[in-house]
Design an enzyme around this catalytic site. Structure first.
Site, PDB file in Angstrom:
ATOM      1  N   ASN A 118       0.828  -1.189   0.000  1.00 58.48           N
ATOM      2  CA  ASN A 118       0.000   0.000   0.000  1.00 58.48           C
ATOM      3  C   ASN A 118       0.878   1.260   0.000  1.00 58.48           C
ATOM      4  O   ASN A 118       2.108   1.170  -0.002  1.00 58.48           O
ATOM      5  CB  ASN A 118      -0.942  -0.022   1.207  1.00 58.48           C
ATOM      6  CG  ASN A 118      -2.252   0.675   0.933  1.00 58.48           C
ATOM      7  OD1 ASN A 118      -2.337   1.575   0.095  1.00 58.48           O
ATOM      8  ND2 ASN A 118      -3.293   0.261   1.636  1.00 58.48           N
ATOM      9  N   HIS A 140      22.897   1.308  11.268  1.00 57.23           N
ATOM     10  CA  HIS A 140      24.156   2.044  11.255  1.00 57.23           C
ATOM     11  C   HIS A 140      25.096   1.425  12.286  1.00 57.23           C
ATOM     12  O   HIS A 140      24.683   1.058  13.388  1.00 57.23           O
ATOM     13  CB  HIS A 140      23.935   3.520  11.607  1.00 57.23           C
ATOM     14  CG  HIS A 140      23.246   4.283  10.535  1.00 57.23           C
ATOM     15  ND1 HIS A 140      23.938   4.900   9.522  1.00 57.23           N
ATOM     16  CD2 HIS A 140      21.936   4.509  10.295  1.00 57.23           C
ATOM     17  CE1 HIS A 140      23.082   5.494   8.707  1.00 57.23           C
ATOM     18  NE2 HIS A 140      21.846   5.265   9.153  1.00 57.23           N
ATOM     19  N   SER A 194      -0.614  -1.224   8.937  1.00 59.06           N
ATOM     20  CA  SER A 194      -0.034   0.098   8.698  1.00 59.06           C
ATOM     21  C   SER A 194       1.011   0.446   9.755  1.00 59.06           C
ATOM     22  O   SER A 194       0.880   0.079  10.923  1.00 59.06           O
ATOM     23  CB  SER A 194      -1.124   1.170   8.712  1.00 59.06           C
ATOM     24  OG  SER A 194      -1.996   0.985   7.628  1.00 59.06           O
ATOM     25  N   ALA A 226      -0.904  -3.179  13.401  1.00 62.06           N
ATOM     26  CA  ALA A 226      -0.501  -1.821  13.052  1.00 62.06           C
ATOM     27  C   ALA A 226       0.406  -1.222  14.120  1.00 62.06           C
ATOM     28  O   ALA A 226       0.181  -1.401  15.316  1.00 62.06           O
ATOM     29  CB  ALA A 226      -1.736  -0.939  12.863  1.00 62.06           C
ATOM     30  N   LYS A 279      12.402  -9.354  16.561  1.00 61.48           N
ATOM     31  CA  LYS A 279      12.763 -10.752  16.780  1.00 61.48           C
ATOM     32  C   LYS A 279      11.841 -11.625  15.946  1.00 61.48           C
ATOM     33  O   LYS A 279      10.785 -11.187  15.483  1.00 61.48           O
ATOM     34  CB  LYS A 279      12.722 -11.124  18.253  1.00 61.48           C
ATOM     35  CG  LYS A 279      11.397 -10.940  18.935  1.00 61.48           C
ATOM     36  CD  LYS A 279      11.519 -11.240  20.425  1.00 61.48           C
ATOM     37  CE  LYS A 279      10.222 -10.947  21.138  1.00 61.48           C
ATOM     38  NZ  LYS A 279      10.325 -11.231  22.569  1.00 61.48           N
TER      39      LYS A 279
END
Length: 181
Positions: A77, A107, A137, A155, A161
């Site tokens: 979506n 990072h 979402s 959502a 994990k």
């Protein structure tokens, strides 16, 4: 009328980005508007199955030596982002809600003697999402995660994990269901 012509040209351009790389294999896909595909010329492989639908504002990045596999019937979506520096695999018939993010890297950083976060060095680990999954979402999947088949990720979850098959996850708490979800 002009905006429709521009949207069509942008779609064609993004499809050509996917298809022109010699290490890509792209089935029948549908793309919405303002998608952005960035593929390294030195990527290992991109394989996108048939009947795949990318709605609007999808961002896909596949870097040097990375591998991305998207199975048949996958739906992403609006505003989804796939950031692949290592390996990401998405099983067939998986559904992404709006704003789902996949990151197979973090990072690199040093904690001592002085805290320092690298802007250009990363640690990586593959992501594997099984078939017939639904990621709601605003879900974020982090590096090294495997999600089994037939899972629902609620959502707003950040998944850090592994999630076994046939599981519902809400805020990383597992509610296991042996029946069909």
């Amino acid at each position: 009328m002009l905006h429709l012509i521009l949207e069509k040209l942008q779609r064609k351009h993004q499809l050509s980005v996917l298809k022109k790389n010699p290490n890509t294999n792209v089935g029948s896909i549908k793309v919405g508007i303002n998608n952005h595909f960035i593929l390294s010329e030195e990527l290992e492989k991109v394989a996108i199955g048939s009947s795949v639908n990318f709605r609007n504002y999808i961002h896909i990045l596949v870097e040097k030596k990375a591998k991305l596999t998207i199975g048949n019937g996958v739906f992403m979506n609006n505003f989804c982002s796939v950031n692949c520096l290592d390996s990401i695999s998405i099983g067939e018939n998986t559904l992404f809600g709006e704003n789902v993010k996949l990151y197979d890297h973090n990072h690199s950083y040093n904690a001592a003697p002085e805290f320092n976060v690298s802007k250009s060095d990363f640690s990586t680990a593959p992501i594997k999402i099984g078939k017939n999954c639904w990621l709601g979402s605003n879900v974020t999947i982090l590096k090294g995660v495997s999600i089994g088949d037939n899972c629902i990720i609620g959502a707003g979850c950040t998944v850090f994990k592994d999630v076994p098959s046939n599981t519902k996850v809400f805020n990383q708490q597992h509610l296991i269901s042996k029946s069909v979800l």
